[in-house]
Scaffold this motif. Structure first.
Motif, PDB file in Angstrom:
ATOM      1  N   MET A 219       0.503  -0.555  -0.185  1.00 53.98           N
ATOM      2  CA  MET A 219       0.035   0.205   0.250  1.00 53.98           C
ATOM      3  C   MET A 219       0.862   1.209   0.176  1.00 53.98           C
ATOM      4  SD  MET A 219      -3.332  -0.606   2.564  1.00 53.98           S
ATOM      5  CE  MET A 219      -4.596   1.070   1.835  1.00 53.98           C
ATOM      6  N   GLY A 220       2.061   1.077   0.645  1.00 54.74           N
ATOM      7  CA  GLY A 220       2.756   2.632   1.130  1.00 54.74           C
ATOM      8  C   GLY A 220       4.319   2.686  -0.268  1.00 54.74           C
ATOM      9  N   SER A 221       3.789   1.706  -0.782  1.00 53.16           N
ATOM     10  CA  SER A 221       4.758   1.495  -1.736  1.00 53.16           C
ATOM     11  C   SER A 221       5.901   2.701  -3.017  1.00 53.16           C
ATOM     12  CB  SER A 221       5.036   0.286  -2.659  1.00 53.16           C
ATOM     13  OG  SER A 221       3.746  -0.253  -4.136  1.00 53.16           O
ATOM     14  N   GLU A 222       6.450   2.558  -3.115  1.00 50.07           N
ATOM     15  CA  GLU A 222       7.101   4.045  -3.904  1.00 50.07           C
ATOM     16  C   GLU A 222       8.551   3.679  -4.855  1.00 50.07           C
ATOM     17  OE1 GLU A 222       8.084   7.081  -1.762  1.00 50.07           O
ATOM     18  OE2 GLU A 222       5.998   7.344  -0.341  1.00 50.07           O
ATOM     19  N   SER A 223       8.113   4.113  -5.645  1.00 47.11           N
ATOM     20  CA  SER A 223       9.894   4.219  -6.499  1.00 47.11           C
ATOM     21  C   SER A 223      10.848   4.990  -6.569  1.00 47.11           C
ATOM     22  CB  SER A 223       9.270   3.728  -7.625  1.00 47.11           C
ATOM     23  OG  SER A 223      10.576   3.322  -8.864  1.00 47.11           O
ATOM     24  N   ARG A 224      11.634   4.975  -6.483  1.00 48.34           N
ATOM     25  CA  ARG A 224      12.909   6.592  -6.290  1.00 48.34           C
ATOM     26  C   ARG A 224      13.748   6.857  -7.772  1.00 48.34           C
ATOM     27  NH1 ARG A 224      16.660   4.603  -1.082  1.00 48.34           N
ATOM     28  NH2 ARG A 224      15.372   5.303   0.428  1.00 48.34           N
ATOM     29  N   LYS A 225      13.758   5.637  -8.717  1.00 46.02           N
ATOM     30  CA  LYS A 225      13.890   5.551 -10.340  1.00 46.02           C
ATOM     31  C   LYS A 225      13.305   5.479 -11.084  1.00 46.02           C
ATOM     32  CE  LYS A 225      18.667   3.627  -8.724  1.00 46.02           C
ATOM     33  NZ  LYS A 225      19.281   2.504  -9.480  1.00 46.02           N
TER      34      LYS A 225
END
Length: 506
Positions: A219-225
């Protein structure tokens, strides 16, 4: 007791076949004698049926069999000619505009509506394995005063408001946020590479590592690149306050997949028709996810607004709509379409990163939304908004993907443009049991065995996504042969999903 319809009255409508008269008399006597409809209502229905037998034949109602009988005559080139008497009945009905909006009370700021007494006719595909709750929800949707047409797909199951697998056409100036769904623009995306399917066995470790490196679940996943963030240059990101407030969250989550039935998987694509690619078996990447926190927040915000602005009976409250000529309606329409672009960009991030890691460009990419609303025109020329909640667009030129489960092959399809289905098809196999029931009844040992038998490696997931929690896709496909043709078969082999016990976002 009200008088029954006579043979002479049927003849006046244009029904001169003795056999057909017997059928019409039997139905009309039953409807009138049992108090289902008064005589004038039955005569109106008969006139409407003669004018458009296909509409009644492709629906599940009390006149379906009559519609089929008249359609059979029409298909043989012996269509019944409407008499002046029948046209007069139709004209009177057309002039009688039902009033569904209740009078406003002093100081009232909302609009309150009642439902139609009877649902409009609609086509059901695969009715033998669709749960009663989904049928009831669809019937309620077809009682909305703004409903124009509908269809229920063979993977249908109960949801909020419109059932999953429900297709609903409403008047051209209305949109129902809950008929689009919480995960706006949830979609499928398939990349097919010029690489042998045997890579799945020969390069298992490499393909698993690419999934772990370039996909993000939770649910809180993010992607930096980011591979390509040009989507965020679109002016729509400044269009409304809710969009502006969610822009940063959307940027952080670009290229992620969420929870629930969302996945990214490597598999074998067997091409069956050269409409797609030369016949053969290819390495392919398939993903399923939507617009993440951005779409979810937009859906919740405007669904609440719709229910505040449009009051409906309790059983239909989640089907509240927004007028597209209102401020709220325009805001939702802009946000929904932006969520569609964003969902597509999420998939492209993942697929582009994978392709770059393989030093490949896809031979072909196929993708489609299945939680969305489109401005379309029905076969009779009516302009409508078509809501497809868990349904795949299946117009004549539409390519789509219908997945199975983590052990069940899915299909690349081309739509046949059937009007009775509102040019739609299923979006998958559909759930056989709820998430709660799946967790309570399915054993981990059974899942392990099913994965081993199918030769599938699984990363993540829980029992609520077990293959036995889903319907048999072969049954679903058999129920929609009129809706799509199959171009290729995709067999999942290395599957990644969110870790178990996270709240589903689908």
């Amino acid at each position: 007791m009200e008088t029954l319809i006579t043979q002479d009255e049927l003849l006046a409508l244009g029904i001169d076949s003795p056999e057909l008269q017997k059928q019409f008399l039997r139905v009309s006597n039953g409807l009138i004698s049992n108090g289902v409809y008064p005589k004038d209502k039955v005569m109106t229905l008969f006139a409407q049926l003669l004018e458009n037998p296909k509409k009644f034949a492709y629906s599940k109602n009390k006149l379906t069999n009559l519609g089929l009988a008249v359609k059979k005559i029409a298909d043989a080139g012996l269509s019944i000619t409407l008499t002046d008497y029948a046209r007069e009945i139709l004209a009177v009905e057309a002039a009688r505009t039902p009033v569904y909006e209740l009078p406003a009370r002093p100081g009232q700021t909302t609009r309150e509506f009642i439902l139609r007494e009877e649902p409009l006719p609609y086509q059901v595909y695969g009715s033998d394995f669709i749960e009663e709750g989904a049928i009831k929800q669809m019937q309620t949707a077809m009682q909305l005063p703004i409903a124009e047409a509908g269809a229920l797909m063979p993977d249908a199951h109960q949801g909020y408001g419109l059932p999953i697998g429900g297709v609903l056409a409403t008047t051209a100036n209305t949109v129902i946020p809950y008929a689009v769904g919480v995960d706006i623009a949830c979609r499928m995306c398939l990349s097919v590479f010029d690489l042998p399917a045997s890579m799945i066995q020969n390069e298992t470790r490499l393909l698993k590592s690419l999934l772990n490196e370039h996909t993000h679940f939770g649910m809180g996943s993010e992607s930096r690149k980011k591979f390509d963030d040009t989507l965020f240059e679109k002016p729509e990101w400044s269009a409304t306050k809710p969009i502006r407030e969610l822009r940063d969250k959307a940027y952080r989550q670009l290229g992620t997949s969420g929870t629930g039935n969302h996945f990214v998987e490597w598999g074998e694509l067997e091409v069956l028709s050269d409409e797609l690619l030369p016949a053969g078996k290819y390495l392919a990447l398939l993903s399923h996810s939507g617009s993440r926190g951005f779409g979810g927040n937009i859906a919740n915000h405007y669904s609440k607004l719709a229910m505040q602005k449009t009051k409906l009976p309790k059983e239909a409250q989640h089907l509240a709509w927004l007028d597209l000529d209102s401020q709220e309606g325009q805001e939702y329409w802009i946000a929904m379409n932006l969520a569609g672009d964003y969902a597509s960009a999420n998939h492209h991030e993942i697929h582009n990163k994978m392709a770059r890691a393989l030093n490949q460009s896809p031979l072909v990419m196929v993708e489609n939304h299945h939680n969305f609303a489109w401005k379309e025109t029905l076969a009779d020329g009516r302009e409508v908004i078509v809501h497809r909640k868990g349904a795949t667009p299946a117009g004549e030129k539409d390519l789509g993907i219908i997945p199975g489960s983590m052990t069940q092959p899915g299909y690349v399809v081309r739509g046949k443009g059937l009007d009775a289905s509102l040019q739609s098809a299923s979006h998958g196999a559909g759930r056989l049991m709820s998430r709660t029931k799946a967790i309570q009844t399915i054993q981990k040992s059974d899942v392990k065995k099913a994965l081993e038998e199918a030769g599938v490696t699984l990363i993540g997931a829980d029992l609520d996504e077990a293959p036995m929690a889903y319907k048999n896709l072969e049954h679903v496909m058999a129920a929609q042969t009129d809706l799509v043709s199959v171009l290729a078969k995709f067999s999942p082999k290395i599957v990644r999903m969110a870790d178990g016990r996270e709240k589903a976002e689908d």
